[in-house]
Motif scaffolding. Structure first.
Motif, PDB file in Angstrom:
ATOM      1  N   TYR A  29     -13.495  44.418 -23.577  1.00 59.18           N
ATOM      2  CA  TYR A  29     -14.477  44.136 -22.644  1.00 59.18           C
ATOM      3  C   TYR A  29     -15.697  43.089 -23.105  1.00 59.18           C
ATOM      4  N   MET A  57      -7.663  45.771 -21.108  1.00 65.63           N
ATOM      5  CA  MET A  57      -8.595  46.636 -20.519  1.00 65.63           C
ATOM      6  C   MET A  57      -8.267  48.015 -20.577  1.00 65.63           C
ATOM      7  N   SER A  99     -14.701  48.290 -15.295  1.00 63.86           N
ATOM      8  CA  SER A  99     -13.839  47.879 -14.028  1.00 63.86           C
ATOM      9  C   SER A  99     -13.551  46.287 -14.095  1.00 63.86           C
ATOM     10  N   ASN A 100     -14.025  45.735 -15.309  1.00 63.36           N
ATOM     11  CA  ASN A 100     -13.915  44.122 -15.397  1.00 63.36           C
ATOM     12  C   ASN A 100     -13.603  43.803 -16.906  1.00 63.36           C
ATOM     13  N   VAL A 154      -4.036  44.714 -18.839  1.00 64.80           N
ATOM     14  CA  VAL A 154      -4.140  46.202 -18.313  1.00 64.80           C
ATOM     15  C   VAL A 154      -2.836  46.780 -17.682  1.00 64.80           C
ATOM     16  N   ALA A 160      -3.586  51.022 -14.214  1.00 59.82           N
ATOM     17  CA  ALA A 160      -5.050  51.274 -13.418  1.00 59.82           C
ATOM     18  C   ALA A 160      -4.897  52.033 -12.378  1.00 59.82           C
ATOM     19  N   ARG A 216      -9.495  47.212 -10.512  1.00 59.99           N
ATOM     20  CA  ARG A 216      -9.746  46.391 -11.769  1.00 59.99           C
ATOM     21  C   ARG A 216      -9.816  44.709 -11.486  1.00 59.99           C
ATOM     22  N   VAL A 257      -5.142  45.907  -9.264  1.00 56.51           N
ATOM     23  CA  VAL A 257      -5.596  44.803 -10.374  1.00 56.51           C
ATOM     24  C   VAL A 257      -5.756  43.533  -9.713  1.00 56.51           C
TER      25      VAL A 257
END
Length: 259
Positions: free
Chosen positions: A88, A107, A113-114, A139, A142, A146, A173
Motif C-alpha cells: 500500500y 494488495m 481498497s486501493n 490482488v 477480492a 478494489r 477489481v
C-alpha cells in the motif's frame, strides 16, 4: 501609424492560429507538472508529513526518509522504489514515483481498497530502462471493490513498465478510476475482472498498452475511451484491447488495435 501596428499584430495572430490548427490534437502530449507531496504512507504503517496535521506518527518530508525497498528524496520530492515489496502507498497531494528494477505491490483482499492512492497526480518515471524498471501491482480473492490506482488527478506513466494484474475472477477489481497517459517508451498492462481503466487512456509513446477485462458482467469495461497518436520520435506503439467489457470510444492510429 496605430492602425498599421494593429493590422500587423492581427496578421501575426492569424498566422499563429493557422499554424496551431495544423498540429493534430492527439500529438500534443499532456505531461503533468511535478506533483507536490505533503504526506506519505508506506504499507499503511506510518505517514511522513510536511506541515499537515494527521492522526499518525509523522516525520517531516523536508528530510530524506527510507525503508525496505523505498526511499524519499526531500530535494527532488521523488519516491524511489528499488526492490520494493509492499502492500500500500498513499500520498496526501500528488506523487512522483521513480521505478528502479523490479518492484511488487500486493494488495490484501480484505485490506485497504486501493493499491496506490493520491489526492493529486500520480507520475511514474523510470530510473534507466522501461524494460527493466517495473512495478507489478496484484490482488487475489477480492470481496469488495478494489482500485489498484486511485487518485483525484491523472496518472502519467512517463517511463517504466506498469502491470496491474488480478488473479481470479472476483468481479470487483479495477485498474484505475482516472485518466491514464502513457508517454515515451513506457508500457502499461492491466488484466482485471471489473474495469481495466474506468476512464480514458491516452497513448502518446512507442510502448505497448495492453488492456483486458476478464468479466462477462454487463457493467464491466475494458476502457471508456482510448486515444493513440505517436509523437515524432515515438513511433511504433501498440494498443491491445481484449476481453468482454465495453469500449466506448476508440481514436487511435497506433500499429495495432485488437478486440
Amino acid at each position: 501609424m496605430n492602425m498599421r501596428i494593429k493590422e500587423k499584430s492581427l496578421t501575426l495572430l492569424l498566422s499563429a492560429a493557422m499554424v496551431l490548427a495544423t498540429i493534430p490534437f492527439g500529438s500534443m502530449v499532456a505531461y503533468a507538472d511535478a506533483p507536490v507531496t505533503s504526506g506519505l504512507s508506506i504499507n499503511a504503517q506510518s505517514v511522513y508529513n510536511a506541515g499537515n496535521t494527521v492522526d499518525y506518527n509523522s516525520t517531516d518530508l523536508a528530510s530524506n526518509q527510507s525503508g525496505s525497498g523505498w526511499a524519499w528524496d526531500a530535494s527532488s520530492g521523488i519516491l524511489t522504489l528499488d526492490g520494493f515489496n509492499g502492500s500500500y502507498i498513499e500520498a496526501i497531494g500528488g506523487i512522483t514515483i521513480k521505478l528502479k528494477g523490479t518492484n511488487t505491490l500486493t494488495m490484501a483482499a480484505d485490506g485497504p481498497s486501493n493499491g496506490i492512492k493520491a489526492t493529486g497526480d500520480i507520475v511514474f518515471e523510470k530510473d534507466s530502462s522501461s524494460s527493466t524498471d517495473k512495478l507489478n501491482v496484484g490482488v487475489s480473492g477480492a470481496t469488495a471493490l478494489r482500485y489498484m490506482l486511485n487518485t483525484t488527478g491523472t496518472i502519467q506513466i512517463n517511463g517504466g513498465s506498469l502491470s496491474l494484474i488480478e488473479t481470479g475472477l472476483s468481479g470487483y477489481v479495477a485498474g484505475s478510476d482516472r485518466p491514464v497517459y502513457v508517454n515515451n517508451d513506457a508500457n502499461l498492462k492491466a488484466s482485471v475482472s471489473f474495469r481495466a481503466v474506468n476512464s480514458a487512456v491516452y497513448c502518446y509513446g512507442k510502448g505497448t498498452v495492453d488492456l483486458e477485462c476478464t468479466s462477462t458482467a454487463a457493467d464491466s469495461k475494458i476502457v471508456n475511451s482510448i486515444y493513440g497518436n505517436s509523437t515524432a520520435g515515438n513511433e511504433g506503439g501498440q494498443i491491445i484491447l481484449s476481453g468482454n467489457g465495453l469500449i466506448a470510444n476508440q481514436y487511435a492510429d497506433f500499429d495495432t488495435i485488437q478486440n
